[in-house]
Design an enzyme around this catalytic site. Structure first.
Site, PDB file in Angstrom:
ATOM      1  CG  ASP A   1      -4.158 -14.584  -2.946  1.00  0.00           C
ATOM      2  OD1 ASP A   1      -3.537 -13.496  -2.989  1.00  0.00           O
ATOM      3  OD2 ASP A   1      -5.057 -14.819  -2.116  1.00  0.00           O
TER       4      ASP A   1
ATOM      5  NE  ARG B   1      -5.202 -11.614  -1.552  1.00  0.00           N
ATOM      6  CZ  ARG B   1      -6.458 -11.857  -1.210  1.00  0.00           C
ATOM      7  NH1 ARG B   1      -7.227 -10.893  -0.746  1.00  0.00           N
ATOM      8  NH2 ARG B   1      -6.953 -13.074  -1.311  1.00  0.00           N
TER       9      ARG B   1
END
Length: 189
Positions: free
Chosen positions: A121, A123
């Protein structure tokens, strides 16, 4: 952080009447979809863009279902959806489709990202702190299943986590299993 902010505008939608405001962070343009008045504790959904799910209705993920459930919740209880332009857990659309191709060959979502040279991930949530500060929001009820979002916010106190319960389908069962077992998502069933 150099952020351009649009004027607020009305957005009638099939989920209700909202106010929208855009926040331009470099090349990324994020959107706040809000229903006021806000209370002392504001209901907030941080939603990362998923073109294949949000716009096309892909069954490989639960993104559209989570977005729609959040918009319905905000319409009923007030608050905001912060729509972040972080496609494919922030690896971009081209790489996301390449990850899909690897998934077609048997890799799970995390393995596919690793094969492409990315973390599970990518983000980040600094812009969320900026947006909450812009609105003067210091306490939130966060609509999420993602523990990274619970830990990633610095500018507001999370009073409650509101789970988003989505029923799995035959195409996203393995995806949801990976989110729960490998990424620690709090998938209440």
């Amino acid at each position: 952080m150099n952020i351009e902010i649009s004027q607020p505008a009305n957005l009638p939608s099939r989920f209700g009447m909202f106010k929208v405001k855009a926040f331009k962070e470099g090349a990324k343009e994020h959107l706040v979809i809000a229903k006021e008045p806000f209370g002392e504790v504001v209901n907030v959904r941080i939603h990362s863009e998923c073109l294949t799910g949000d716009a096309i209705g892909s069954l490989k993920c639960d993104c559209r279902d989570q977005l729609e459930a959040s918009l319905k919740y905000i319409e009923e209880h007030n608050g905001m959806v912060i729509y972040l332009r972080q496609e494919g857990r922030n690896i971009g659309l081209l790489n996301k489709i390449n990850a899909y191709a690897l998934q077609d060959k048997g890799f799970d979502t995390i393995e596919a990202n690793h094969q492409l040279g990315f973390k599970a991930d990518e983000r980040t949530y600094e812009i969320v702190d900026f947006i909450l500060k812009h609105y003067g929001i210091t306490k939130i009820n966060l609509l999420t299943n993602n523990p990274k979002k619970l830990m990633g916010l610095k500018g507001a106190q999370i009073v409650n986590r509101i789970p988003i319960v989505i029923k799995a389908n035959k195409y996203n069962e393995d995806y949801l299993k990976v989110k729960k077992e490998q990424m620690g998502h709090l998938l209440d069933k």
